[in-house]
Design a protein around this motif. Structure first.
Motif, short mmCIF file in Angstrom:
data_model
loop_
_atom_site.label_atom_id
_atom_site.label_comp_id
_atom_site.label_asym_id
_atom_site.label_seq_id
_atom_site.Cartn_x
_atom_site.Cartn_y
_atom_site.Cartn_z
N LEU A 196 0.84 -1.20 0.00
CA LEU A 196 0.00 0.00 0.00
C LEU A 196 0.87 1.25 0.00
N MET A 252 -2.27 6.93 3.03
CA MET A 252 -2.82 6.63 4.36
C MET A 252 -2.39 7.67 5.40
N TYR A 261 -9.50 8.24 2.67
CA TYR A 261 -9.17 6.90 3.21
C TYR A 261 -10.22 5.88 2.77
N TYR A 267 -9.79 5.08 -0.88
CA TYR A 267 -8.58 4.28 -1.08
C TYR A 267 -8.82 2.83 -0.67
N TRP A 268 -9.48 2.65 0.48
CA TRP A 268 -9.67 1.28 0.96
C TRP A 268 -10.62 0.50 0.05
N GLN A 274 -9.84 -3.07 -1.64
CA GLN A 274 -10.76 -4.23 -1.59
C GLN A 274 -11.09 -4.72 -2.99
N ASP A 317 -15.92 -2.94 6.89
CA ASP A 317 -14.46 -3.04 6.77
C ASP A 317 -13.86 -1.68 6.39
N ILE A 318 -14.58 -0.96 5.53
CA ILE A 318 -14.10 0.38 5.15
C ILE A 318 -14.13 1.30 6.38
N PHE A 322 -11.29 0.52 8.67
CA PHE A 322 -10.02 1.04 8.16
C PHE A 322 -9.93 2.54 8.41
#
Ligand SMILES: CCCCCCCCCCC/C=C/C(=O)SCCNC(=O)CCNC(=O)[C@H](O)C(C)(C)COP(=O)(O)OP(=O)(O)OC[C@H]1O[C@@H](n2cnc3c(N)ncnc32)[C@H](O)[C@@H]1OP(=O)(O)O
Length: 299
Positions: A105, A110, A118, A121-122, A126, A270-271, A274
């Protein structure tokens, strides 16, 4: 060559803005008389042998092939194009940057950005993983350089891994060394590859394996002299392509679906995880210190 700025629709109805300058036209390919095509985009090089049904993607995001948002955007487009073009049954992933497969990454994505960035990006991370992991094509990683963290995940998501025999080319999920945590789906892929005990050991210590160790633990399938990585990947590919597609694809899906579904059913959560994790002051500080160390290494 078509240079465009546009929109790419991703899963869950979300969109990822394509940056200006992203290549979109396979038609940009230089077509040789021998069935070879070469697609050129800024950060992702695609070479293909139409007759053999094999494409090679070369990461070309110097200096270290970090997985920046721009890189991921181009990469996803290339993958989709190849996936939807039934000419291609096999895909080799490798690097155009000497000595580096991928540094994982992009830490600059980040650090010091806003929450929306963010999240965007995440989602791209995924999406890249889901596309790789669930690809109908045979994926062979020709790992011709260092492959930490996200770089390792890309290799682990392939069906077969060939690593160059060079002690400088270390591979593994080293997140804990940065003071961050590999997400559950990185962990799941590692467990599926090397087993639970070895994965627990490797993840807690953030182990980066040298080629012989990586082979021993089962993180890669073959270690070969550096100048034989591409030819070995090609002969492995030929072996795999001898299997009827439908049978191999269904088997691959049977083996991988549960792992992918585990993320698919909780993508948004999950996002959010993160975003809230990476935006903590303590995590921002760890990442900055790590980046600074990387920079100072040279001086
Ligand atoms: C409660 C649980 C919730 C969980 C929620 C999730 C939590 C977050 C999960 C995040 C998962 C993260 C995955 C990752 O992939 S993180 C990235 C990890 N990568 C690394 O550690 C690799 C770092 N880089 C290196 O080790 C070396 O650079 C490398 C071996 C790859 C190459 O070495 P070399 O000597 O050839 O090159 P340099 O080190 O001099 O680097 C050249 C320049 O590139 C910059 N650089 C390197 N790596 C990165 C990177 N990953 N991102 C951005 N930039 C990078 C480096 O700073 C140099 O820059 P300058 O030229 O400007 O100095």
């Amino acid at each position: 060559m078509a240079l465009v700025a546009g929109r790419k629709t991703f899963a869950a109805g979300k969109t990822l803005l394509l940056r200006a300058g992203v290549w979109l036209g396979a038609e940009a390919a230089a077509r040789g008389g021998n069935g070879a095509r070469r697609f050129v985009s800024q950060r992702v090089l695609v070479e293909s042998d139409v007759t053999a049904g094999i494409a090679t993607i070369k990461f070309k995001n110097p200096p270290v092939n970090s997985l920046s948002l721009e890189f991921l955007t181009e990469f996803i487009i290339c993958l989709e194009k190849l996936e939807n073009d039934k000419t291609y049954r096999g895909l080799i992933l490798t690097s155009d940057c000497p000595g580096i497969f991928s540094a994982g990454l992009d830490l600059r994505e980040m650090c010091g950005k806003n929450l929306a960035h963010y999240a965007e990006y995440w989602r791209a991370i995924q999406e890249t993983w889901l596309k790789l992991y669930l690809s109908n094509m045979v994926l062979v990683a020709a790992i011709n350089g260092a492959s930490p963290a996200g770089g390792c995940l890309m290799a682990l998501s392939s069906d077969y891994r060939v690593l160059a025999d060079n002690p400088r080319y270390r591979i593994g999920l080293n997140e804990t060394l940065l003071g961050i945590v590999a997400p559950f789906w990185f962990k799941d892929v590692l467990v599926n590859t090397i087993g639970h005990r070895a994965a627990e050991h490797a993840l807690q210590l953030g182990l980066l394996f040298q080629p012989t160790e990586a082979l021993q633990v089962g993180m890669v399938d073959q270690v070969v002299p550096e100048d034989q990585v591409q030819s070995t990947a090609l002969s492995v590919m030929t072996e795999w392509l001898a299997i009827p597609d439908h049978a191999r694809q269904l088997t691959k899906s049977m083996m991988r679906k549960a792992t992918a579904d585990n993320l698919i059913k909780q993508r948004e959560a999950d996002i959010q995880n993160f975003v809230s994790f990476v935006s903590r002051d303590s995590i921002q500080k760890s990442l900055q210190v790590y980046l600074e160390k990387l920079k100072q290494k040279k001086h």
